[in-house]
Design an enzyme around this catalytic site. Structure first.
Site, PDB file in Angstrom:
ATOM      1  N   GLY A  11       0.794  -1.219   0.000  1.00  0.00           N
ATOM      2  CA  GLY A  11       0.000   0.000   0.000  1.00  0.00           C
ATOM      3  C   GLY A  11       0.825   1.266   0.000  1.00  0.00           C
ATOM      4  N   GLY A  15      -0.675   8.178   1.044  1.00  0.00           N
ATOM      5  CA  GLY A  15      -0.845   8.199   2.487  1.00  0.00           C
ATOM      6  C   GLY A  15       0.339   7.702   3.283  1.00  0.00           C
ATOM      7  N   ILE A  16       0.028   6.986   4.358  1.00  0.00           N
ATOM      8  CA  ILE A  16       1.048   6.498   5.280  1.00  0.00           C
ATOM      9  C   ILE A  16       2.022   5.560   4.583  1.00  0.00           C
ATOM     10  CG2 ILE A  16       1.388   4.992   7.291  1.00  0.00           C
ATOM     11  CD1 ILE A  16      -1.100   6.307   8.509  1.00  0.00           C
ATOM     12  N   GLY A  17       1.534   4.730   3.683  1.00  0.00           N
ATOM     13  CA  GLY A  17       2.415   3.801   2.984  1.00  0.00           C
ATOM     14  C   GLY A  17       3.471   4.519   2.164  1.00  0.00           C
ATOM     15  N   SER A 142      -5.572  -0.408  13.830  1.00  0.00           N
ATOM     16  CA  SER A 142      -6.364   0.786  14.092  1.00  0.00           C
ATOM     17  C   SER A 142      -6.887   0.709  15.520  1.00  0.00           C
ATOM     18  CB  SER A 142      -7.542   0.860  13.122  1.00  0.00           C
ATOM     19  OG  SER A 142      -8.527   1.764  13.590  1.00  0.00           O
ATOM     20  N   TYR A 167     -15.156  -2.676   9.017  1.00  0.00           N
ATOM     21  CA  TYR A 167     -13.785  -2.177   9.142  1.00  0.00           C
ATOM     22  C   TYR A 167     -13.198  -2.554  10.494  1.00  0.00           C
ATOM     23  CZ  TYR A 167      -9.853   1.065   9.252  1.00  0.00           C
ATOM     24  OH  TYR A 167      -8.589   1.602   9.350  1.00  0.00           O
TER      25      TYR A 167
END
Length: 273
Positions: A11, A15-17, A142, A167
């Site tokens: 990923g 974003g974070i990836g 998360s 989720y």
């Protein structure tokens, strides 16, 4: 050129990836930068290089996690291309669709992308990880996993699909996998899960209206993925600090039950490399 530690990071297209890939490459790691499509992978690598990352530190990789066959192909490619895999970072994820969506494998999309695909990828790469002295798996979880529960009788939400609940279930399952990896799979020497914080990414609506900069969310993920850093094995981190995971995430009976169920759902025994 000394390639340094090898890290497969899923990923990385945004974003974070993306930010984690940049941080790890600048630490001297060879980053296998996974994205959903070839175009996304090539584009993210190009942006990383344009941001100053040494192109020799990056290797593109592709797999759409809504298709477990592509996950297998990714694992085969990594296992055949690299003498060892030091760290696997399971970062790729989805917030889920507003309505229930099934993958071509017959699973609800959120549980497959966020859990079953990372589970299968990790299992298939056990031998590659075993060749490393580090052998670490980092699962990007998360804080919402604490509100999740495994819907044992309806994992795919045939009844009463709820995006938020789907989720939370998927992130609870991923956190449970962290426990299982250290208890059941000695080939993976270290496994941790981490909540990177409330960050301004596509996942933000599930948490709040405001989030911190992406770079701040990537920092704890990169630190845990850095082979030179020490980690609390089987630990759950909230940002930089160890925290308490949900009770279900460490319940031996539930963890073992999910492990066995995951093998069946991914047909793992029929898909060994």
């Amino acid at each position: 050129m000394n390639e340094g530690p090898t890290v497969l990071l899923t990923g990385t297209s945004e974003g974070i990836g993306f930010e984690t890939a940049r941080l790890l490459a600048n630490l001297g790691c060879t980053v296998i930068a996974h994205a959903r499509t070839r175009e996304e992978s090539d584009e993210s690598v190009a942006r990383l290089v344009n941001s100053g990352v040494d192109a020799r530190r990056l290797r593109p990789a592709v797999a759409d996690f809504t298709d477990l066959r592509q996950v297998i192909d990714l694992a085969v490619d990594v296992a055949e291309s690299y003498p060892r895999l030091d760290v696997l970072v399971n970062n790729a994820g989805t917030a889920g669709a507003h309505g229930r969506v099934l993958t071509k494998d017959g699973h609800e999309q959120t549980i497959q992308v966020n859990y079953l695909a990372p589970y299968l990828l990790t299992r298939l790469l056990e031998d590659a990880l075993d060749r490393s002295e580090v052998s670490r798996v980092v699962n990007v979880s998360s804080s919402l996993h604490r509100g999740g529960r495994i819907n044992w009788n309806d994992l795919n939400w045939k009844r009463r699909y709820n995006r938020g609940a789907a989720y939370a279930q998927s992130k609870l399952a991923l956190t449970m996998m962290t426990t299982a990896l250290t208890e059941f799979r000695p080939k993976v020497r270290e496994a941790v899960s981490v909540h990177p914080g409330i960050i301004a990414t596509g996942m933000l609506p599930g948490y709040s209206y405001r989030g911190r900069p992406v770079a701040e969310g990537a920092e704890p993920v990169a630190r845990l993925a850095d082979p030179g850093s020490k980690v609390l094995n089987s630990g759950y981190y909230d940002g930089r600090l160890p925290a308490k995971a949900a009770t279900a995430a460490v319940d031996p009976e539930d963890v073992r039950k999910l492990w066995s169920l995951s093998e069946r759902l991914t047909l793992f025994d029929k898909r060994r490399l």
